[in-house]
Motif scaffolding. Structure first.
Motif, PDB file in Angstrom:
ATOM      1  N   GLY A 137       9.630   6.010   2.234  1.00 53.36           N
ATOM      2  CA  GLY A 137       9.954   5.163   3.375  1.00 53.36           C
ATOM      3  C   GLY A 137       8.716   4.806   4.169  1.00 53.36           C
ATOM      4  N   ALA A 138       8.894   3.952   5.168  1.00 51.58           N
ATOM      5  CA  ALA A 138       7.788   3.601   6.052  1.00 51.58           C
ATOM      6  C   ALA A 138       7.379   4.861   6.812  1.00 51.58           C
ATOM      7  N   PRO A 139       6.085   5.007   7.145  1.00 52.72           N
ATOM      8  CA  PRO A 139       5.597   6.252   7.741  1.00 52.72           C
ATOM      9  C   PRO A 139       6.392   6.707   8.963  1.00 52.72           C
ATOM     10  N   LEU A 140       6.590   5.801   9.912  1.00 52.37           N
ATOM     11  CA  LEU A 140       7.263   6.217  11.143  1.00 52.37           C
ATOM     12  C   LEU A 140       8.731   6.549  10.895  1.00 52.37           C
ATOM     13  N   GLU A 141       9.308   5.840   9.961  1.00 57.32           N
ATOM     14  CA  GLU A 141      10.701   6.089   9.621  1.00 57.32           C
ATOM     15  C   GLU A 141      10.860   7.487   9.019  1.00 57.32           C
ATOM     16  N   VAL A 142       9.942   7.832   8.098  1.00 55.38           N
ATOM     17  CA  VAL A 142      10.008   9.153   7.474  1.00 55.38           C
ATOM     18  C   VAL A 142       9.719  10.233   8.516  1.00 55.38           C
ATOM     19  N   TYR A 143       8.804   9.919   9.420  1.00 49.38           N
ATOM     20  CA  TYR A 143       8.457  10.878  10.462  1.00 49.38           C
ATOM     21  C   TYR A 143       9.650  11.118  11.389  1.00 49.38           C
ATOM     22  N   GLN A 195     -10.119   3.346   7.881  1.00 46.71           N
ATOM     23  CA  GLN A 195      -9.923   2.028   8.470  1.00 46.71           C
ATOM     24  C   GLN A 195     -10.472   0.934   7.569  1.00 46.71           C
ATOM     25  N   GLU A 196     -11.611   1.251   6.932  1.00 43.87           N
ATOM     26  CA  GLU A 196     -12.230   0.251   6.077  1.00 43.87           C
ATOM     27  C   GLU A 196     -11.333  -0.075   4.883  1.00 43.87           C
ATOM     28  N   LEU A 197     -10.719   0.981   4.329  1.00 48.92           N
ATOM     29  CA  LEU A 197      -9.832   0.773   3.188  1.00 48.92           C
ATOM     30  C   LEU A 197      -8.643  -0.090   3.570  1.00 48.92           C
ATOM     31  N   VAL A 198      -8.095   0.181   4.757  1.00 44.79           N
ATOM     32  CA  VAL A 198      -6.948  -0.614   5.207  1.00 44.79           C
ATOM     33  C   VAL A 198      -7.369  -2.069   5.375  1.00 44.79           C
ATOM     34  N   PHE A 210       0.877  -1.180   0.000  1.00 42.32           N
ATOM     35  CA  PHE A 210       0.000   0.000   0.000  1.00 42.32           C
ATOM     36  C   PHE A 210       0.910   1.224   0.000  1.00 42.32           C
ATOM     37  N   MET A 211       1.067   1.837  -1.161  1.00 46.64           N
ATOM     38  CA  MET A 211       1.985   2.966  -1.294  1.00 46.64           C
ATOM     39  C   MET A 211       1.183   4.261  -1.343  1.00 46.64           C
ATOM     40  N   VAL A 212       1.539   5.191  -0.478  1.00 45.08           N
ATOM     41  CA  VAL A 212       0.846   6.480  -0.478  1.00 45.08           C
ATOM     42  C   VAL A 212       1.728   7.518  -1.152  1.00 45.08           C
ATOM     43  N   LEU A 213       1.168   8.218  -2.133  1.00 40.48           N
ATOM     44  CA  LEU A 213       1.859   9.370  -2.709  1.00 40.48           C
ATOM     45  C   LEU A 213       1.324  10.601  -2.004  1.00 40.48           C
ATOM     46  N   HIS A 237      -3.223  14.408   0.014  1.00 40.26           N
ATOM     47  CA  HIS A 237      -2.447  15.536   0.521  1.00 40.26           C
ATOM     48  C   HIS A 237      -2.563  15.586   2.050  1.00 40.26           C
ATOM     49  N   ASP A 238      -3.219  14.573   2.598  1.00 37.32           N
ATOM     50  CA  ASP A 238      -3.510  14.546   4.032  1.00 37.32           C
ATOM     51  C   ASP A 238      -2.473  13.663   4.731  1.00 37.32           C
ATOM     52  N   HIS A 239      -1.648  14.257   5.592  1.00 35.45           N
ATOM     53  CA  HIS A 239      -0.574  13.489   6.201  1.00 35.45           C
ATOM     54  C   HIS A 239      -1.102  12.419   7.155  1.00 35.45           C
ATOM     55  N   VAL A 240      -2.307  12.655   7.706  1.00 34.49           N
ATOM     56  CA  VAL A 240      -2.863  11.645   8.608  1.00 34.49           C
ATOM     57  C   VAL A 240      -3.192  10.376   7.818  1.00 34.49           C
ATOM     58  N   GLU A 241      -3.822  10.544   6.658  1.00 35.79           N
ATOM     59  CA  GLU A 241      -4.108   9.384   5.809  1.00 35.79           C
ATOM     60  C   GLU A 241      -2.809   8.668   5.450  1.00 35.79           C
ATOM     61  N   ALA A 242      -1.807   9.452   5.112  1.00 39.91           N
ATOM     62  CA  ALA A 242      -0.538   8.854   4.703  1.00 39.91           C
ATOM     63  C   ALA A 242       0.077   8.053   5.845  1.00 39.91           C
ATOM     64  N   MET A 243       0.109   8.669   7.035  1.00 43.70           N
ATOM     65  CA  MET A 243       0.735   8.005   8.180  1.00 43.70           C
ATOM     66  C   MET A 243      -0.018   6.736   8.563  1.00 43.70           C
ATOM     67  N   THR A 244      -1.360   6.803   8.535  1.00 40.21           N
ATOM     68  CA  THR A 244      -2.134   5.686   9.073  1.00 40.21           C
ATOM     69  C   THR A 244      -2.341   4.559   8.065  1.00 40.21           C
ATOM     70  N   MET A 245      -2.302   4.869   6.781  1.00 37.11           N
ATOM     71  CA  MET A 245      -2.698   3.854   5.810  1.00 37.11           C
ATOM     72  C   MET A 245      -1.528   3.197   5.090  1.00 37.11           C
ATOM     73  N   GLY A 246      -0.465   3.954   4.873  1.00 36.97           N
ATOM     74  CA  GLY A 246       0.562   3.454   3.971  1.00 36.97           C
ATOM     75  C   GLY A 246       1.478   2.417   4.590  1.00 36.97           C
ATOM     76  N   ASP A 247       1.849   1.406   3.788  1.00 32.75           N
ATOM     77  CA  ASP A 247       2.990   0.574   4.163  1.00 32.75           C
ATOM     78  C   ASP A 247       4.241   1.433   4.026  1.00 32.75           C
ATOM     79  N   ARG A 248       4.264   2.176   2.924  1.00 33.72           N
ATOM     80  CA  ARG A 248       5.319   3.161   2.732  1.00 33.72           C
ATOM     81  C   ARG A 248       4.669   4.429   2.196  1.00 33.72           C
ATOM     82  N   ILE A 249       5.337   5.562   2.414  1.00 33.58           N
ATOM     83  CA  ILE A 249       4.844   6.785   1.803  1.00 33.58           C
ATOM     84  C   ILE A 249       5.932   7.396   0.944  1.00 33.58           C
ATOM     85  N   CYS A 250       5.476   8.049  -0.103  1.00 33.69           N
ATOM     86  CA  CYS A 250       6.392   8.681  -1.037  1.00 33.69           C
ATOM     87  C   CYS A 250       5.986  10.150  -1.086  1.00 33.69           C
TER      88      CYS A 250
END
Lengths: 366, 265
Positions: A217-223, A175-178, A32-35, A193-206
């Motif tokens: 990278g992974a959300p927490l890693e990028v954070y 949550q349903e999408l995940v 699940f990649m979030v742009l 464009h919503d960082h909350v969606e990116a942090m909570t949903m992505g395996d990785r975010i770009c």
């Protein structure tokens, strides 16, 4: 296998204007990649290029090992969920879902079975014979998802699918999408464009800016380790505090001077950042790393409260000191008066340092 | 009180607009010698209508008008739909093509009437419904293209994107998604084209003959050397506005209906 490989893809609008510039990215099967990025950063264009709805001027796109760069959208076996949902208004919910399977000549009983399954998963059974106009925003959203699922594509592409929903529904759909992604297990590219969606949903975010990738990278890693000030500020609200700073190394100790925050660095940070002494830097500290209580390694400073937002579970305060405005996320019981002088503690164990000119983070080991 | 006043004003405006039409209708129903009297309905008769059909061959004219107006729309519509779509989506021909389309509507018809007549006489298309249909189709094409372009531009592009990723070709997306969604617009444009052809007078007069005269030409011919046969004219006008009234009702329904009803937020 349905991995997506973007190899130096660009979308050139001519006259030196690029929607997307030299983007390379590998998305693994089932990932699940979030742009993520501000509007106009090229994230939607990238998604549309993967779908084939936007021309790729240079570079190659491959899906499941197959070069699809020059293929028509219908030959790529991708399903797109649009921000606008783009439901066919003249068709019922059932027909909307059936359309893609009909185009692909799926056997009729198989079509019915898949529609029934998707309707059950998404709770759409009561609405199958309604037209989109007779549905609420959330229901339309589900139909758009259902239409994508029944196709059983290699790849799901979602272009800000939650941004038209109200806050409560957005949280539920997130949550349903995940859950759905776990269940279906298909490679998914999700633009937001919503960082909350990116942090909570992505395996990785770009994270993208101006048509280029800033960090993947992974959300927490990028954070935890933003590569530059843009990523640092974009990935949180309130954005990371940035204060012009310098380091002075003397007699084995490294001293930070960043606006009101002046003091020795903890041993680990001192060792790490000592080589940057004397350079023009930006000191970065997230709002939650400004504390109201002392802690070892936290540097006390006093500041004047200029704004307070009581959010319920926590408070956001803005303080000013030496011309620097700083945001802090504090306990809900900490309710200073506006204009009051308070003592806060900057937790230097979680500090970031960036080069003032380039905005790039100073190299930092784990 | 304010409401009552504004309603009074509106009623007055409506009366001013509708009164001449009602009076024409009234004149069509009274005997010729009563046409110019101020009595509202001295006696009611259908003789004027009967005379129109029996003596003036008005049925033929009416049929001619219907054939030409309907055929010209049927011929034009597919071409206008495809051209309008191409203009709207692909910006085919750029600003110039759009401008040329609009500019053709600004030419005075008289400027085209004589060359058309010369051309059609050479081709043997004068005094024929085919010739008139061709002219009306040509007049309608830029107009309907322009209108449909607007309708297509209002349809979100994502709908086609969805159809194309769902497995449709560009043509399939146009045929299965864009056209049905644009149906209200296409109906409205068709009705407008019909009205345009139905009311056309100049070309019908110049290119037509006695067998191919349309309603406007026939009505004009009631203005004879013995004076205007006002009761027949009134009957003819009453019949001539009938399809327009039906069309207006139609067009209203379709224009009011939203274009992208619920497809996108």
């Amino acid at each position: 296998m349905s991995e997506i490989k973007l190899n130096k893809i660009s979308r050139d609008y001519g006259q030196g204007i690029f929607g997307v510039h030299d983007v390379s990215l590998e998305i693994e099967t089932g990932e699940f990649m979030v742009l993520l990025g501000p509007s106009g950063c090229g994230k939607s264009t990238t998604l549309r290029m993967i779908a084939g709805l936007e021309e790729t001027t240079s570079g190659e796109i491959s899906i499941a090992g197959r070069d699809v760069t020059r293929l028509a959208p219908r030959e790529r076996n991708v399903a797109v969920v649009f921000q606008s949902y783009a439901l066919y208004p003249h068709m019922s919910v059932r027909e909307n879902m059936r359309f893609g399977m009909k185009m692909r000549k799926t056997p009729l009983d198989e079509q019915d079975a898949r529609i029934a399954r998707a309707a059950e998963v998404l709770g759409l059974q009561p609405y199958l014979d309604r037209k989109p106009a007779a549905l609420s925003g959330g229901q339309r959203q589900r139909v758009a998802l259902g239409r994508a699922i029944v196709r059983e594509p290699d790849v799901f592409l979602m272009d800000e699918p939650l941004s038209n929903l109200d806050a409560k529904l957005r949280g539920e759909m997130r949550q349903e999408l995940v859950r759905l992604h776990r269940r279906v297990g298909k490679t998914t590219v999700f633009v937001t464009h919503d960082h909350v969606e990116a942090m909570t949903m992505g395996d990785r975010i770009c994270i993208m800016r101006n048509g280029c990738i800033e960090q993947v990278g992974a959300p927490l890693e990028v954070y935890a380790r933003p590569r530059n000030t843009f990523v640092a500020q974009f990935l949180a609200a309130p954005a990371m505090n940035l204060v012009p700073a310098t380091l002075t190394a003397a007699a084995g100790a490294v001293t930070l001077s960043a606006g009101p925050i002046v003091g020795p660095l903890p041993a680990r940070e001192a060792a790490l950042y000592a080589p940057a002494a004397g350079r023009a830097l930006l000191f970065g500290l997230r709002a939650e790393d400004i504390l109201t209580q002392p802690r070892p390694g936290a540097q006390p400073f006093s500041a004047v409260v200029t704004a307070l937002e009581a959010l319920g579970p926590e408070n956001l305060i803005v303080v000013e000191a030496e011309g620097q405005a700083l945001s802090a996320r504090v306990d809900r019981h900490f309710l200073p008066r506006i204009g009051a002088e308070v003592t806060l503690h900057a937790d230097l164990a979680h500090m970031h340092l960036f080069d003032a000119a380039s905005g790039d983070a100073l190299a930092r080991e784990t | 009180m304010r409401r009552a006043l504004s309603h009074l004003g509106l009623i007055l405006a409506v009366v001013i607009v509708i009164f001449p039409i009602l009076w024409v209708f009234r004149t069509s129903l009274v005997p010729p010698q009563e046409s110019y009297s101020t009595t509202i309905l001295p006696s009611v008769t259908l003789d004027n209508y009967r005379a129109l059909f029996a003596e003036k061959n008005f049925g033929r004219n009416y049929l001619n008008s219907l054939i030409v107006a309907i055929l010209s729309v049927v011929v034009t519509m597919p071409l206008a739909a495809m051209t309008g779509y191409a203009f709207a989506r692909f910006r085919t021909g750029g600003g110039l093509a759009r401008f040329a389309t609009l500019a053709s509507q600004m030419l005075p018809p008289v400027a085209l009437a004589l060359p058309t007549f010369m051309l059609f006489r050479g081709l043997g298309l004068t005094n024929s419904l085919t010739g008139l249909t061709i002219v009306y189709a040509a007049i309608n094409l830029p107009f309907l293209t322009w209108i449909l372009m607007g309708f297509f531009e209002a349809i979100p592009e994502d709908l086609e994107g969805a159809a194309m990723t769902d497995g449709a070709t560009r043509w399939g997306a146009f045929w299965r998604v864009v056209l049905p969604v644009a149906a209200p617009g296409i109906m409205a444009a068709g009705v407008l084209g019909f009205i345009l052809s139905w009311n056309e007078f100049l070309f019908a007069l110049i290119l037509g003959g006695s067998n191919t005269a349309t309603v406007p030409v026939a009505l004009a011919s009631l203005q004879t050397s013995n004076g205007v046969q006002i009761s027949n004219v009134a009957a003819g006008v009453s019949l001539a506005i009938l399809p327009l009234m039906i069309a207006a009702k139609f067009i209203q329904k379709y224009l009011v209906e939203g274009l992208s009803f619920g497809s996108v937020k």
